[in-house]
Design a protein around this motif. Sequence first.
Motif, short mmCIF file in Angstrom:
data_model
loop_
_atom_site.label_atom_id
_atom_site.label_comp_id
_atom_site.label_asym_id
_atom_site.label_seq_id
_atom_site.Cartn_x
_atom_site.Cartn_y
_atom_site.Cartn_z
N SER A 120 47.24 40.58 42.33
CA SER A 120 47.44 42.01 42.06
C SER A 120 46.22 42.57 41.37
N PRO A 121 45.10 42.64 42.07
CA PRO A 121 43.88 43.17 41.46
C PRO A 121 44.00 44.68 41.25
N THR A 122 43.25 45.19 40.30
CA THR A 122 43.23 46.62 40.08
C THR A 122 42.47 47.30 41.20
N ALA A 123 42.60 48.62 41.28
CA ALA A 123 41.99 49.36 42.38
C ALA A 123 40.56 49.79 42.09
N THR A 124 40.06 49.48 40.91
CA THR A 124 38.71 49.88 40.55
C THR A 124 37.88 48.66 40.17
N PHE A 125 36.57 48.82 40.35
CA PHE A 125 35.63 47.75 40.04
C PHE A 125 35.76 47.35 38.58
N PRO A 126 35.77 46.08 38.21
CA PRO A 126 35.48 44.90 39.03
C PRO A 126 36.72 44.24 39.61
N TYR A 127 37.79 44.99 39.81
CA TYR A 127 38.99 44.51 40.51
C TYR A 127 39.62 43.29 39.86
N LEU A 128 39.72 43.34 38.54
CA LEU A 128 40.30 42.21 37.81
C LEU A 128 41.78 42.09 38.12
N GLY A 129 42.25 40.86 38.26
CA GLY A 129 43.66 40.59 38.46
C GLY A 129 44.14 39.58 37.45
N ASN A 130 45.45 39.56 37.27
CA ASN A 130 46.01 38.57 36.35
C ASN A 130 45.85 37.18 36.94
N PRO A 131 45.59 36.19 36.12
CA PRO A 131 45.47 34.82 36.64
C PRO A 131 46.78 34.36 37.25
N GLU A 132 46.69 33.66 38.37
CA GLU A 132 47.88 33.16 39.07
C GLU A 132 48.22 31.77 38.58
N LEU B 222 38.46 36.33 38.66
CA LEU B 222 39.57 35.40 38.52
C LEU B 222 39.15 34.19 37.70
N SER B 223 37.92 33.74 37.91
CA SER B 223 37.43 32.59 37.17
C SER B 223 37.38 32.88 35.68
N PHE B 224 36.86 34.07 35.37
CA PHE B 224 36.77 34.45 33.97
C PHE B 224 38.16 34.66 33.39
N ALA B 225 39.03 35.37 34.17
CA ALA B 225 40.36 35.68 33.66
C ALA B 225 41.14 34.42 33.40
N SER B 226 40.96 33.40 34.24
CA SER B 226 41.72 32.17 34.08
C SER B 226 41.36 31.45 32.80
N CYS B 227 40.26 31.81 32.18
CA CYS B 227 39.83 31.13 30.97
C CYS B 227 39.98 32.00 29.73
N ASN B 228 40.60 33.20 29.91
CA ASN B 228 40.68 34.12 28.78
C ASN B 228 41.41 33.54 27.59
#
Length: 226
Positions: A214-226, A16-22
């Motif tokens: 809404s994380p994905t079901a597979t590793f690393p379980y990335l989710g969209n930033p909230e 989430l931390s990484f995704a929030s900075c994409n």
Amino acid sequence: MKFSNILYTCSYVLALSFASCNNDDDNQSTMLPDANADFSGTYSQVDHMGRPGINTVLSADDATKDSQNRTLPAAMAVAFQASFEARLEAYHDVYATILGADPAAVNYENNILGLDVATLTGYLAADVLEVAPNLPTTYFNPGTDADMDGRILVPDGDEVALTGRMIQDDVIDVSLILLFGGMEGDRFSGQDTDGDGMADLPRLTSDGVGITASPTATFPYLGNPE
């Protein structure tokens, strides 16, 4: 399994931390590790990640909370069960006073897992996620309504609880139900006892916030930033 759950949780937080900075090109470089970081010195433990909210709710003060965070898991139950139990009973006293009832008459009631107050607070005082290798990993799965009475939270033998933690488990609501829900999980759920359309009992079995990630079901379980 225990390590995997810890790893999943850490991975999800980091993801989430990484995704929030994409979409922030200016700050992408700050996510890279500092090759010159100094890891020498003495470090101290400041927090646990097993059961969110429990230490905050059941510690009587900041000193107790900080002490619990620094205590090794093997020593937690012995060190904090009694104070956690006292805090939980104190909450019930407060609610009894608000309701105009005798505090001695509104005590913790064995919960949906059949745990008495000493057993429950002893379990929660040890901030460790235990995983059952032969059962689904979940904070709580109420199972089926075996007796067809419409109350799926009443233990009927096929519920599964505290066998680990999935990313999408609503751990706060489950914790509140265990602490304040009583034997059927709905003891203090904002009931309208006199039929006037207004809640007469406090709503203590939910924080009112649903799971939005809404994380994905597979590793690393990335989710969209909230």
